[in-house]
Design an enzyme around this catalytic site. Structure first.
Site, short mmCIF file in Angstrom:
data_model
loop_
_atom_site.label_atom_id
_atom_site.label_comp_id
_atom_site.label_asym_id
_atom_site.label_seq_id
_atom_site.Cartn_x
_atom_site.Cartn_y
_atom_site.Cartn_z
N HIS A 135 35.03 34.56 40.65
CA HIS A 135 36.37 34.42 41.21
C HIS A 135 36.43 34.73 42.70
O HIS A 135 37.52 34.91 43.26
CB HIS A 135 37.35 35.32 40.45
N SER A 236 37.52 42.03 28.55
CA SER A 236 38.21 41.73 27.29
C SER A 236 38.08 40.26 26.93
O SER A 236 38.44 39.85 25.83
CB SER A 236 39.70 42.09 27.41
#
Length: 296
Positions: A135, A236
């Protein structure tokens, strides 16, 4: 190997403890050729909050989207005011034991690739220069006009000169370094244009609503395809940008192990899951495998 202690208030007792996979993680690393996919949970021990999990920090307002950022100066003013206020939290952060252990495992050949969803640059700071920052990185700024990149620190100096001590007023820092600020401070904040062409400056990160550059995604798929195993650390896997690599590995028959404090969206694809503090766990694994310590 000895299991590191769980956080306060947790025990190893009870049904199906998520520490049972630790030996499988050790076995996979011992076989070498492991690709690592890291998430925000790896950086919480460096003082950078996470959105989810036991140390999660929930936003009070939705994150900036790419469409909002490019669509109005008001949105850019809001982004830069809040990001400038929180930048020092990111800039002061240092690699923790987890980042250092990953680098030790890479230098010893147990880990052959590192992909990170984080934008904090802490893998690079720990000595892993070729970590793929999926990112992007908050320490870089890019001009949407001329494409020039420049250090975030340079922009920080310019914004400080334009706005004084505005950075010190925020109380709630979000995981991406943005801070909740009163509306009045946002409205009066002055943003800086590109020093080269006067264009719009944007952090060199992938915003919500923006796609990760295709060559970067393909590079990550290549690394996962070449790996003997995929080790997920502190993610997660809620968003598809990370989960797709777990699915790819599982589809290829590549073992997937997950070390994360709490359940993840990828658990169904994993051959081993472990819920333990990352710094202590990764340090113990590196020591057990004889990985040489990196220079601190």
């Amino acid at each position: 190997m000895q299991i590191p202690p769980l956080p306060d208030g947790h025990t190893h007792d009870g049904p199906a403890p998520r520490t049972a996979g630790l030996e499988e993680v050790r076995r996979l690393l011992a076989g070498r050729g492991v690709a690592v996919l890291s998430g925000a949970g790896l950086s919480t021990e460096s003082g950078i909050p996470d959105y989810r999990g036991a140390t999660g920090s929930r936003r009070r307002q939705p994150p900036m989207t790419y469409q909002d950022f490019v669509g109005s100066e008001e949105s850019r003013r809001r982004y830069w005011a809040r990001s400038h206020a929180g930048w020092r939290t990111i800039a002061r952060a240092e690699p923790n034991a987890g980042h250092r252990a990953v680098e030790e495992l890479r230098r010893s050949g147990h880990v052959t690739a590192v992909i990170t969803q984080n934008v904090d640059g802490l893998h690079r700071a720990a000595g892993t220069p070729d970590a793929v920052e999926l990112h992007g990185g908050l320490d870089r700024v890019i001009c949407l006009g001329c494409g020039r990149t420049s250090p975030r620190e340079d922009l920080d100096v310019r914004l400080s000169a334009l706005n004084g001590a505005a950075r010190d007023t925020g109380a709630h820092v979000n995981p991406d370094g943005d801070v909740e600020l009163p509306d009045a401070l946002v409205e009066n904040f002055r943003i800086a244009p590109c020093a080269a062409c006067g264009g719009i400056l944007k952090p060199d990160v992938v915003f919500f609503g923006e796609s990760v550059p295709k060559p970067r995604v393909e590079r990550c798929f290549d690394l996962v395809d070449a790996a003997r195993a995929l080790l997920v650390l502190g993610s997660s896997l809620t968003v598809m940008s990370g989960l797709r690599f777990v699915r790819r590995a599982a589809r290829n028959g590549t073992p997937v192990a997950i070390v994360n404090q709490g359940a993840t969206r990828g658990d169904a694809f994993a051959t081993a899951t472990v819920s333990l503090p990352l710094g202590a766990t990764l340090t113990a694994l590196a020591e057990h495998l004889g990985a040489a310590p990196t220079t601190r």
